[in-house]
Design a protein around this motif. Structure first.
Motif, PDB file in Angstrom:
ATOM      1  N   ARG A 142     -57.837  27.304  -5.142  1.00  0.00           N
ATOM      2  CA  ARG A 142     -58.371  27.683  -6.440  1.00  0.00           C
ATOM      3  C   ARG A 142     -59.669  27.765  -6.160  1.00  0.00           C
ATOM      4  NH1 ARG A 142     -54.064  24.531  -8.967  1.00  0.00           N
ATOM      5  NH2 ARG A 142     -55.343  22.472  -8.669  1.00  0.00           N
ATOM      6  N   GLN A 143     -60.386  26.900  -5.326  1.00  0.00           N
ATOM      7  CA  GLN A 143     -61.834  26.939  -5.148  1.00  0.00           C
ATOM      8  C   GLN A 143     -62.184  28.520  -4.380  1.00  0.00           C
ATOM      9  OE1 GLN A 143     -64.296  23.528  -3.579  1.00  0.00           O
ATOM     10  NE2 GLN A 143     -64.348  24.900  -1.711  1.00  0.00           N
ATOM     11  N   SER A 144     -61.420  28.655  -3.504  1.00  0.00           N
ATOM     12  CA  SER A 144     -61.322  29.931  -2.599  1.00  0.00           C
ATOM     13  C   SER A 144     -61.365  31.316  -3.623  1.00  0.00           C
ATOM     14  CB  SER A 144     -60.539  30.289  -1.697  1.00  0.00           C
ATOM     15  OG  SER A 144     -60.612  29.115  -0.712  1.00  0.00           O
ATOM     16  N   PHE A 145     -60.460  31.161  -4.679  1.00  0.00           N
ATOM     17  CA  PHE A 145     -60.361  32.140  -5.393  1.00  0.00           C
ATOM     18  C   PHE A 145     -61.483  32.117  -6.407  1.00  0.00           C
ATOM     19  CE2 PHE A 145     -59.089  33.635  -9.689  1.00  0.00           C
ATOM     20  CZ  PHE A 145     -58.442  34.753  -9.597  1.00  0.00           C
ATOM     21  N   ALA A 146     -62.179  31.122  -6.747  1.00  0.00           N
ATOM     22  CA  ALA A 146     -63.151  31.196  -7.848  1.00  0.00           C
ATOM     23  C   ALA A 146     -64.654  31.655  -7.088  1.00  0.00           C
ATOM     24  CB  ALA A 146     -63.409  29.838  -8.698  1.00  0.00           C
ATOM     25  N   ASN A 147     -64.668  31.569  -5.920  1.00  0.00           N
ATOM     26  CA  ASN A 147     -65.723  31.819  -5.027  1.00  0.00           C
ATOM     27  C   ASN A 147     -65.703  32.762  -4.216  1.00  0.00           C
ATOM     28  OD1 ASN A 147     -67.722  29.401  -5.885  1.00  0.00           O
ATOM     29  ND2 ASN A 147     -65.754  28.704  -5.662  1.00  0.00           N
ATOM     30  N   ASP A 148     -64.833  33.963  -4.270  1.00  0.00           N
ATOM     31  CA  ASP A 148     -64.270  34.988  -3.455  1.00  0.00           C
ATOM     32  C   ASP A 148     -65.207  36.010  -3.268  1.00  0.00           C
ATOM     33  OD1 ASP A 148     -63.164  36.672  -1.670  1.00  0.00           O
ATOM     34  OD2 ASP A 148     -61.116  36.762  -2.786  1.00  0.00           O
ATOM     35  N   LEU A 149     -65.887  36.104  -2.118  1.00  0.00           N
ATOM     36  CA  LEU A 149     -66.920  37.312  -1.957  1.00  0.00           C
ATOM     37  C   LEU A 149     -66.529  38.370  -1.141  1.00  0.00           C
ATOM     38  CD1 LEU A 149     -69.940  35.001  -0.655  1.00  0.00           C
ATOM     39  CD2 LEU A 149     -69.577  35.996  -2.941  1.00  0.00           C
ATOM     40  N   THR A 150     -65.284  38.365  -0.663  1.00  0.00           N
ATOM     41  CA  THR A 150     -64.483  39.387   0.222  1.00  0.00           C
ATOM     42  C   THR A 150     -63.840  40.410  -0.704  1.00  0.00           C
ATOM     43  OG1 THR A 150     -64.467  37.793   1.914  1.00  0.00           O
ATOM     44  CG2 THR A 150     -62.970  39.676   2.352  1.00  0.00           C
ATOM     45  N   ARG A 151     -63.037  39.796  -1.503  1.00  0.00           N
ATOM     46  CA  ARG A 151     -62.355  40.556  -2.557  1.00  0.00           C
ATOM     47  C   ARG A 151     -63.004  41.197  -3.478  1.00  0.00           C
ATOM     48  NH1 ARG A 151     -59.892  38.596   1.620  1.00  0.00           N
ATOM     49  NH2 ARG A 151     -60.467  36.606   0.681  1.00  0.00           N
ATOM     50  N   PRO A 152     -62.758  42.234  -4.205  1.00  0.00           N
ATOM     51  CA  PRO A 152     -63.143  42.652  -5.620  1.00  0.00           C
ATOM     52  C   PRO A 152     -63.236  41.823  -6.646  1.00  0.00           C
ATOM     53  CG  PRO A 152     -61.200  43.900  -5.033  1.00  0.00           C
ATOM     54  CD  PRO A 152     -61.491  43.157  -4.028  1.00  0.00           C
ATOM     55  N   GLN A 153     -63.492  40.651  -6.556  1.00  0.00           N
ATOM     56  CA  GLN A 153     -63.286  39.633  -7.688  1.00  0.00           C
ATOM     57  C   GLN A 153     -64.539  39.118  -8.459  1.00  0.00           C
ATOM     58  OE1 GLN A 153     -61.351  38.153  -9.620  1.00  0.00           O
ATOM     59  NE2 GLN A 153     -61.095  36.162  -9.529  1.00  0.00           N
ATOM     60  N   LEU A 154     -65.628  39.346  -7.776  1.00  0.00           N
ATOM     61  CA  LEU A 154     -66.840  38.828  -8.511  1.00  0.00           C
ATOM     62  C   LEU A 154     -67.825  39.895  -8.548  1.00  0.00           C
ATOM     63  CD1 LEU A 154     -67.298  35.312  -6.392  1.00  0.00           C
ATOM     64  CD2 LEU A 154     -66.695  35.777  -8.973  1.00  0.00           C
ATOM     65  N   ILE A 155     -68.554  40.245 -10.009  1.00  0.00           N
ATOM     66  CA  ILE A 155     -69.483  41.084 -10.128  1.00  0.00           C
ATOM     67  C   ILE A 155     -70.527  40.778 -11.443  1.00  0.00           C
ATOM     68  CG2 ILE A 155     -68.061  42.159 -11.771  1.00  0.00           C
ATOM     69  CD1 ILE A 155     -69.261  44.820 -10.719  1.00  0.00           C
ATOM     70  N   ALA A 156     -71.790  40.879 -11.000  1.00  0.00           N
ATOM     71  CA  ALA A 156     -72.864  40.746 -11.969  1.00  0.00           C
ATOM     72  C   ALA A 156     -72.714  41.605 -13.085  1.00  0.00           C
ATOM     73  CB  ALA A 156     -74.292  40.554 -11.352  1.00  0.00           C
ATOM     74  N   VAL A 157     -72.399  41.248 -14.448  1.00  0.00           N
ATOM     75  CA  VAL A 157     -72.751  41.968 -15.572  1.00  0.00           C
ATOM     76  C   VAL A 157     -73.323  41.377 -16.615  1.00  0.00           C
ATOM     77  CG1 VAL A 157     -70.393  42.785 -14.905  1.00  0.00           C
ATOM     78  CG2 VAL A 157     -70.692  40.723 -16.528  1.00  0.00           C
ATOM     79  N   THR A 158     -73.383  42.376 -17.581  1.00  0.00           N
ATOM     80  CA  THR A 158     -74.223  41.608 -18.882  1.00  0.00           C
ATOM     81  C   THR A 158     -73.453  40.338 -19.429  1.00  0.00           C
ATOM     82  OG1 THR A 158     -75.017  43.811 -19.414  1.00  0.00           O
ATOM     83  CG2 THR A 158     -74.926  42.355 -21.293  1.00  0.00           C
ATOM     84  N   ASP A 159     -74.283  39.314 -19.927  1.00  0.00           N
ATOM     85  CA  ASP A 159     -73.737  38.055 -20.199  1.00  0.00           C
ATOM     86  C   ASP A 159     -72.837  38.236 -21.512  1.00  0.00           C
ATOM     87  OD1 ASP A 159     -75.815  38.341 -21.880  1.00  0.00           O
ATOM     88  OD2 ASP A 159     -76.887  36.424 -21.524  1.00  0.00           O
ATOM     89  N   ASN A 160     -73.293  38.914 -22.239  1.00  0.00           N
ATOM     90  CA  ASN A 160     -72.300  38.790 -23.691  1.00  0.00           C
ATOM     91  C   ASN A 160     -71.224  39.615 -23.493  1.00  0.00           C
ATOM     92  OD1 ASN A 160     -73.867  41.384 -23.689  1.00  0.00           O
ATOM     93  ND2 ASN A 160     -74.745  40.897 -25.745  1.00  0.00           N
ATOM     94  N   VAL A 161     -71.191  40.604 -22.727  1.00  0.00           N
ATOM     95  CA  VAL A 161     -69.973  41.449 -22.480  1.00  0.00           C
ATOM     96  C   VAL A 161     -69.054  40.525 -21.717  1.00  0.00           C
ATOM     97  CG1 VAL A 161     -68.972  43.437 -20.909  1.00  0.00           C
ATOM     98  CG2 VAL A 161     -71.344  43.573 -22.347  1.00  0.00           C
ATOM     99  N   ASN A 162     -69.517  39.806 -20.658  1.00  0.00           N
ATOM    100  CA  ASN A 162     -68.758  38.730 -19.878  1.00  0.00           C
ATOM    101  C   ASN A 162     -67.866  37.889 -20.752  1.00  0.00           C
ATOM    102  OD1 ASN A 162     -67.496  37.597 -17.611  1.00  0.00           O
ATOM    103  ND2 ASN A 162     -68.915  35.835 -17.991  1.00  0.00           N
ATOM    104  N   GLN A 163     -68.702  37.365 -21.894  1.00  0.00           N
ATOM    105  CA  GLN A 163     -68.258  36.166 -22.826  1.00  0.00           C
ATOM    106  C   GLN A 163     -67.144  36.916 -23.747  1.00  0.00           C
ATOM    107  OE1 GLN A 163     -72.156  34.873 -23.990  1.00  0.00           O
ATOM    108  NE2 GLN A 163     -72.757  34.576 -21.976  1.00  0.00           N
ATOM    109  N   ALA A 164     -67.566  38.168 -24.212  1.00  0.00           N
ATOM    110  CA  ALA A 164     -66.483  38.996 -24.875  1.00  0.00           C
ATOM    111  C   ALA A 164     -65.397  39.290 -24.321  1.00  0.00           C
ATOM    112  CB  ALA A 164     -67.158  40.228 -25.424  1.00  0.00           C
ATOM    113  N   LYS A 165     -65.414  39.670 -22.882  1.00  0.00           N
ATOM    114  CA  LYS A 165     -64.082  39.761 -22.135  1.00  0.00           C
ATOM    115  C   LYS A 165     -63.155  38.314 -22.320  1.00  0.00           C
ATOM    116  CE  LYS A 165     -62.388  40.095 -17.572  1.00  0.00           C
ATOM    117  NZ  LYS A 165     -62.825  40.390 -16.211  1.00  0.00           N
ATOM    118  N   GLY A 166     -63.932  37.158 -21.700  1.00  0.00           N
ATOM    119  CA  GLY A 166     -63.324  35.878 -21.932  1.00  0.00           C
ATOM    120  C   GLY A 166     -62.128  35.636 -20.819  1.00  0.00           C
TER     121      GLY A 166
END
Length: 214
Positions: A142-166
């Motif tokens: 689960r730690q590897s999943f939450a911090n995965d830099l290799t797969r297209p899993q993490l991206i910087a986005v507008t904070d309130n957009v991310n919060q609306a996505k939930g």
């Protein structure tokens, strides 16, 4: 900061990026939004067809069961690493905190000049992963999943957009910027396939619909 001020500042920041770099003040290379390129739509359709369809079960979910953000290099944790990767002209202090730069959010097309206006989104949310099979994983997985830099899993986005996505999946939430939706669903399917996570029936139907238009 209001969006129109952020956009006005973007040109100024871009003009001075080269000067800052030549003075040795940039900690890490300048970059635009740099989500690792997802698999093609055709490959994503093949992956999706192979995923197990199952009803979601959130019993026992706790965000703390997915340790993040972990140290990636030196003093930089995962959030700080993604901010540097996805930003332009990012300057960091000795603790790797971003002190200036600009960030373009591909979900909504907004540009921000303060890192506090930006969240790091898990494309496949942690709760969604738990519902889809991560409840059976080890903490290390689960730690590897939450911090995965290799797969297209993490991206910087507008904070309130991310919060609306939930923790919503593509059956109930998609980026408002339609030009990014194909990239988003390709990334979603790739991550689910790599981690052998299931999809529910509504999620699969939505993904099939979006991928058909890619």
């Amino acid at each position: 900061m209001p969006k129109f001020y952020a956009r006005r500042r973007l040109g100024f920041l871009a003009a001075f990026t080269g000067l800052i770099a030549s003075a040795g003040l940039l900690n890490g290379p300048a970059a635009s939004a740099a989500l690792p390129t997802p698999v093609s739509a055709a490959t994503a359709r093949t992956y999706l067809a192979s995923l197990t369809v199952a009803t979601e079960d959130r019993t026992g979910y706790d965000r703390d069961l997915f340790p993040h953000w972990i140290t990636q290099s030196g003093t930089c944790n995962t959030r700080e690493t993604i901010l540097k990767r996805d930003g332009t002209g990012v300057v960091t202090d000795s603790s790797c905190a971003a002190t200036s730069g600009s960030w373009y959010s591909p979900y909504d097309g907004a540009t921000w000049s303060a890192s506090g206006d930006v969240d790091i989104d898990h494309v496949v949310p942690l709760a969604e992963a738990w519902d889809s099979g991560a409840d059976a994983w080890t903490t290390s997985r689960r730690q590897s999943f939450a911090n995965d830099l290799t797969r297209p899993q993490l991206i910087a986005v507008t904070d309130n957009v991310n919060q609306a996505k939930g923790d919503q999946d593509p059956a109930t939430w998609m980026p408002s910027r339609s030009a990014y939706r194909c990239t988003y669903v390709r990334a979603w399917v790739q991550v689910k396939y790599y981690y052998d996570l299931s999809v529910d029936s509504a999620e699969k139907s939505a993904l099939q619909g979006y991928l058909a238009n890619c």
